[in-house]
Design a protein around this motif. Structure first.
Motif, mmCIF file in Angstrom:
data_model
loop_
_atom_site.group_PDB
_atom_site.id
_atom_site.type_symbol
_atom_site.label_atom_id
_atom_site.label_comp_id
_atom_site.label_asym_id
_atom_site.label_seq_id
_atom_site.Cartn_x
_atom_site.Cartn_y
_atom_site.Cartn_z
ATOM 1 N N ILE A 128 6.087 2.402 24.958
ATOM 2 C CA ILE A 128 6.686 1.072 24.851
ATOM 3 C C ILE A 128 5.891 0.051 25.671
ATOM 4 C CG2 ILE A 128 8.803 -0.289 25.138
ATOM 5 C CD1 ILE A 128 9.130 2.015 23.152
ATOM 6 N N THR A 129 5.299 -0.900 24.972
ATOM 7 C CA THR A 129 4.621 -2.042 25.591
ATOM 8 C C THR A 129 4.834 -3.238 24.670
ATOM 9 O OG1 THR A 129 2.543 -1.527 24.476
ATOM 10 C CG2 THR A 129 2.788 -0.690 26.715
ATOM 11 N N ALA A 130 5.096 -4.357 25.255
ATOM 12 C CA ALA A 130 5.341 -5.556 24.452
ATOM 13 C C ALA A 130 4.110 -5.893 23.618
ATOM 14 C CB ALA A 130 5.707 -6.730 25.348
ATOM 15 N N ALA A 143 10.434 -2.860 14.574
ATOM 16 C CA ALA A 143 10.338 -3.479 15.890
ATOM 17 C C ALA A 143 11.215 -2.748 16.894
ATOM 18 C CB ALA A 143 10.744 -4.946 15.810
ATOM 19 N N ILE A 144 10.728 -2.717 18.117
ATOM 20 C CA ILE A 144 11.488 -2.194 19.244
ATOM 21 C C ILE A 144 11.750 -3.383 20.159
ATOM 22 C CG2 ILE A 144 11.477 -0.641 21.227
ATOM 23 C CD1 ILE A 144 9.373 1.055 19.677
ATOM 24 N N ARG A 145 13.017 -3.645 20.444
ATOM 25 C CA ARG A 145 13.348 -4.735 21.358
ATOM 26 C C ARG A 145 13.168 -4.262 22.794
ATOM 27 N NH1 ARG A 145 18.412 -8.173 19.076
ATOM 28 N NH2 ARG A 145 17.714 -8.217 16.926
ATOM 29 N N ILE A 146 12.596 -5.139 23.591
ATOM 30 C CA ILE A 146 12.349 -4.847 24.995
ATOM 31 C C ILE A 146 13.086 -5.900 25.811
ATOM 32 C CG2 ILE A 146 10.543 -4.567 26.751
ATOM 33 C CD1 ILE A 146 8.583 -4.004 24.441
ATOM 34 N N LYS A 147 13.514 -5.522 27.008
ATOM 35 C CA LYS A 147 14.242 -6.467 27.867
ATOM 36 C C LYS A 147 13.466 -7.764 28.033
ATOM 37 C CE LYS A 147 16.770 -3.091 30.586
ATOM 38 N NZ LYS A 147 16.988 -2.522 31.905
ATOM 39 N N GLY A 148 14.196 -8.832 28.261
ATOM 40 C CA GLY A 148 13.572 -10.131 28.480
ATOM 41 C C GLY A 148 13.182 -10.849 27.207
#
Length: 157
Positions: A128-130, A143-148
């Motif tokens: 996981i990396t933006a 898509a994978i949602r990431i915090k922020g």
């Protein structure tokens, strides 16, 4: 009891958030930081072109009627207020301003796309990396949602 309901609502909202598509402005090869900058600039330009126009309107109360009976069986109809009357302020130009901002993004080559959430097996197999640069999209893109508010676009094999 109220705390329980708030906690339950929060849990349901979090679960649903993982099931919802991620909607982003997309242009293949565009750096995500550039997309954010262009989006902000389009919002600012739209605000200049279509300024806030605050209006006030009165929303009248709404009522319902129901039968109330006493112990002797005598009934009468009473009016029950469902929502009180209230004054509401709103921006009459909000919708037009949003359309102008969307058109600005389209003029710069962006399109709004909705990416389905990645299935659990894809998430588990992904580091996981933006996303920094928007990759080409395929039929399998997700898509994978990431915090922020960040996200990662994945093209599973």
């Amino acid at each position: 009891m109220k705390r329980f309901r708030v906690a339950l609502f929060a849990c349901v909202a979090l679960l649903l958030a993982g099931c919802l598509p991620t909607t982003v402005y997309y242009k293949e090869g565009a750096p995500v930081s550039g997309v954010a900058r262009d989006h902000t600039q389009c919002d600012v330009d739209a605000l200049r072109q279509v300024p806030v126009r605050t209006l006030t309107r009165y929303i009248p109360p709404t009522y319902s009627y129901r039968q109330v009976c006493n112990g002797a069986g005598a009934c009468r109809t009473v009016r029950v207020i469902l929502s009180p009357g209230r004054w509401e302020r709103y921006d009459a130009n909000e919708g037009l301003r949003a359309r102008v901002a969307r058109q600005c993004m389209a003029d710069q080559g962006y399109e709004k796309v909705s990416l389905k959430p990645c299935p659990p097996e894809v998430v588990e197999a992904t580091v996981i990396t933006a996303t920094r640069v928007q990759p080409p999209l395929t039929e399998k893109s997700c898509a994978i949602r990431i915090k922020g508010g960040k996200y990662q676009i994945v093209n599973p094999d």
